[in-house]
Every structure is written in structure tokens, then in C-alpha cells.
Design an enzyme around this catalytic site. Structure first.
Site, PDB file in Angstrom:
ATOM      1  N   SER A   1       0.888  -1.147   0.021  1.00  0.00           N
ATOM      2  CA  SER A   1       0.060  -0.151  -0.045  1.00  0.00           C
ATOM      3  C   SER A   1       0.745   1.192   0.037  1.00  0.00           C
ATOM      4  O   SER A   1       2.124   1.251   0.264  1.00  0.00           O
ATOM      5  CB  SER A   1      -0.826  -0.118   1.157  1.00  0.00           C
ATOM      6  OG  SER A   1      -1.532   1.281   1.441  1.00  0.00           O
TER       7      SER A   1
ATOM      8  N   TYR B   1      -1.981  -0.475  10.511  1.00  0.00           N
ATOM      9  CA  TYR B   1      -2.087  -0.728   8.872  1.00  0.00           C
ATOM     10  C   TYR B   1      -0.612  -0.398   8.472  1.00  0.00           C
ATOM     11  O   TYR B   1      -0.147  -1.040   7.590  1.00  0.00           O
ATOM     12  CB  TYR B   1      -3.312  -0.120   8.440  1.00  0.00           C
ATOM     13  CG  TYR B   1      -3.427  -0.598   6.769  1.00  0.00           C
ATOM     14  CD1 TYR B   1      -4.059  -1.755   6.699  1.00  0.00           C
ATOM     15  CD2 TYR B   1      -3.118   0.398   5.812  1.00  0.00           C
ATOM     16  CE1 TYR B   1      -4.102  -2.046   5.496  1.00  0.00           C
ATOM     17  CE2 TYR B   1      -3.189   0.179   4.782  1.00  0.00           C
ATOM     18  CZ  TYR B   1      -3.992  -1.353   4.381  1.00  0.00           C
ATOM     19  OH  TYR B   1      -4.016  -1.560   3.014  1.00  0.00           O
TER      20      TYR B   1
END
Length: 308
Positions: free
Chosen positions: A175, A188
Site C-alpha cells: 500500500s 495498518y
């Protein structure tokens, strides 16, 4: 004198590889992409979102599929969709990616029942969207296990056969949040930073051992419109729009065919990464505040399916 020649040779190689990379950016994939027909692709988090689209894209390319997901119903939907659209071999296995023993056991079963995995796509991911002090220890652990440790366990399970035949491809769906921090996503971001670092180190280990047939692709997409980040907003949505899953899936498959080492989506992420490297931290905070990305997770709703 020998050192001088070594330095000149090094700089020549550096310039050559850089020029080749620049030129290849402008060459269409159909001219340089490798043939993956008949290859076996294992995709984690195949039940929905980008995972389902990747399953369809690889099946369209003539690949055999091994689908992994913790959600049996969603995975069966992907399996049925692939089988109805394409004449390809596809099998599905339910697995909890937080359980390394289950992963190792299932990997052995897959090797016996299916054979060698040629392309491993670590796509599964989870996000809870809470600030550090509001997040439970269990949520932090689960995020790290699914988004990073599962990559280690699957690579450890399937990489030996790839090394043995000096052929294979490891794909990490990370990501842009693995390149720069985001408020409300500390767990995350930590997991995605770790996944990127793991694959960078693994790439160097393979090079160190002279294993040039096993390729690695790390994908760092911006916010994808799969429902995983439902409710999230930015100050200028016309500038920072969520990526379409179809675009992301097509880009990932193209990167695999081209054997790209790293893929940032969209292109502005390359510039964001560059400016992060040269701007003071206060300037970065100012940019986050101006763009509204600092409050991106304030309205987060999301869902917790294992998708990218």
C-alpha cells in the site's frame, strides 16, 4: 588503477540499467510481457475486491488458480465466477492467515494436490481504522499477522520450490500507506511498511545467492474503492479519488508480465515518495493538513473482509 576501473564499470552499469528502465516505461506490455499461460497462481484474499478481479485476470491469461480466503462463501463466489467465464483449472481452500501452522499444512497439501506454485500473490489484508490508543492489542496483532507475517509464512512455504527450479514470481500487494504514515492507521501502516521491507530484503537475498529466475513485484496502491475504506474522505476528492479496482487489477497483472520490481498506483505516489525523502517533517504535516489526508480516517466505516 584497478579501483578506478571498477568505479567506472560500476557507474556505467548504473547508467545503463537506469536508461533501460526509462526506455521500458514507454514500451507496451504486449511487446515485452512474459507468457504465463499454464502457470499456477495462488492468490490470498481471493474472495472479493481486487483478489476476485486478479483471479479473473489471471484466468483470462490461461493460468491455473489456487484461491485462498478465510471467507468460504465469498471464495466460492469467486471460484464459480472464474469457472463459468474461463476454461481453466481452479481450486479453493479456506485458510486463516493468522495461523502459521495452518498455512504450512495447507501449503504442503496444495503442493501434493496441485503441484508447484509459479506465481504467489499475497493480496489478503485487513484494516481496523483506529487510533493507537483506541486500538486493542488483538487488533494490532491480527493486522500484523494478516498484512505482513502471512507473507513471510507463504513465501517460506512456496519459495523453496521456486528456488529449486530458479523460476517463479512473488507478488506483494502492499500500500502507499507502507511508504508514508497515515493518522488512524498506525497498525495498518506498520504492517505495510514491514511487508515492503521484507520483500526488499528478500530480493537482495535472492540476488546475493545468484537466483535470478525468481522475480519479486511489490505493489503500493493508493486508496482502492473496494469497500475496505468506506466512509473515508479527503479535502479535495477531485484530486485524490479512490482507485477503481479494475484499473488496479489490470496494472498488477501488467507489472507481473513485465516483471516490474515495484509499482506505485497512481503515478503521483512516486512524487509523494520523493517529496517525503527531501521535505522536512513539518512540511509533510502541513501537506497532510492542507490535503485533508490527516483526517482521512475520521469518518472510516469500512469492512473487515480479507481484501487488498
Amino acid at each position: 588503477m584497478l579501483v578506478v576501473f571498477e568505479i567506472i564499470f560500476f557507474l556505467t552499469q548504473l547508467f545503463w540499467y537506469w536508461m533501460v528502465s526509462v526506455v521500458l516505461c514507454f514500451v507496451p506490455t504486449r511487446f515485452i510481457g512474459k507468457d504465463i499461460r499454464g502457470k499456477t497462481v495462488l492468490i490470498t484474499g481471493a474472495g472479493g475486491g481486487v483478489g476476485r478481479l486478479l483471479s479473473e485476470k489471471f484466468a483470462e491469461r490461461g493460468c491455473h488458480l489456487v484461491l485462498w480466503d478465510v471467507d468460504q462463501d465469498l471464495m466460492e463466489q469467486t471460484l464459480n465466477s472464474v469457472r463459468s467465464k474461463y476454461s481453466t483449472v481452479a481450486v479453493a481452500y479456506k485458510v486463516d492467515l493468522t495461523d502459521r501452522n495452518a498455512i504450512y499444512k495447507l501449503a504442503k497439501q496444495v503442493s501434493e494436490e496441485v503441484g508447484v506454485i509459479d506465481i504467489l500473490v499475497n493480496n489478503a489484508g485487513v484494516v481496523f481504522g483506529k487510533f493507537v490508543l483506541d486500538s486493542s492489542d488483538d487488533q494490532m496483532i491480527k493486522t500484523i499477522e494478516v498484512n505482513c507475517l502471512a507473507h513471510y509464512w507463504t513465501c517460506k512455504a512456496f519459495l523453496p520450490n521456486m528456488i529449486k527450479q530458479n523460476s517463479g514470481h512473488l507478488v506483494t500487494i502492499a500500500s502507499s500507506a507502507g511508504l508514508m504514515g497515515v493518522a488512524g492507521m498506525a497498525d495498518y501502516c506498520a504492517s505495510k511498511f514491514a511487508a515492503i521491507g521484507f520483500q526488499e530484503s528478500l530480493s537482495l537475498e535472492l540476488a546475493h545467492r545468484g537466483i535470478n529466475g525468481v522475480k519479486i513485484t511489490v505493489v503500493c496502491p493508493y486508496w482502492i474503492d473496494t469497500g475496505m475504506f468506506d466512509g473515508c474522505t479527503v479535502k479535495f476528492p477531485f484530486l485524490l479519488k479512490a482507485l477503481k479496482p479494475e484499473y488496479v487489477a489490470n496494472s498488477i497483472v501488467s507489472a507481473v508480465l513485465r516483471e516490474d520490481e515495484i509499482l506505485f498506483l497512481p503515478k503521483f505516489v512516486y512524487w509523494s515518495y520523493f517529496f517525503k525523502s527531501v521535505l522536512p517533517v513539518r512540511c509533510q504535516h502541513l501537506i497532510h493538513t492542507f490535503l485533508g489526508t490527516i483526517t482521512f480516517m475520521d469518518t472510516f466505516k469500512g469492512h473487515h473482509h480479507k481484501t487488498s
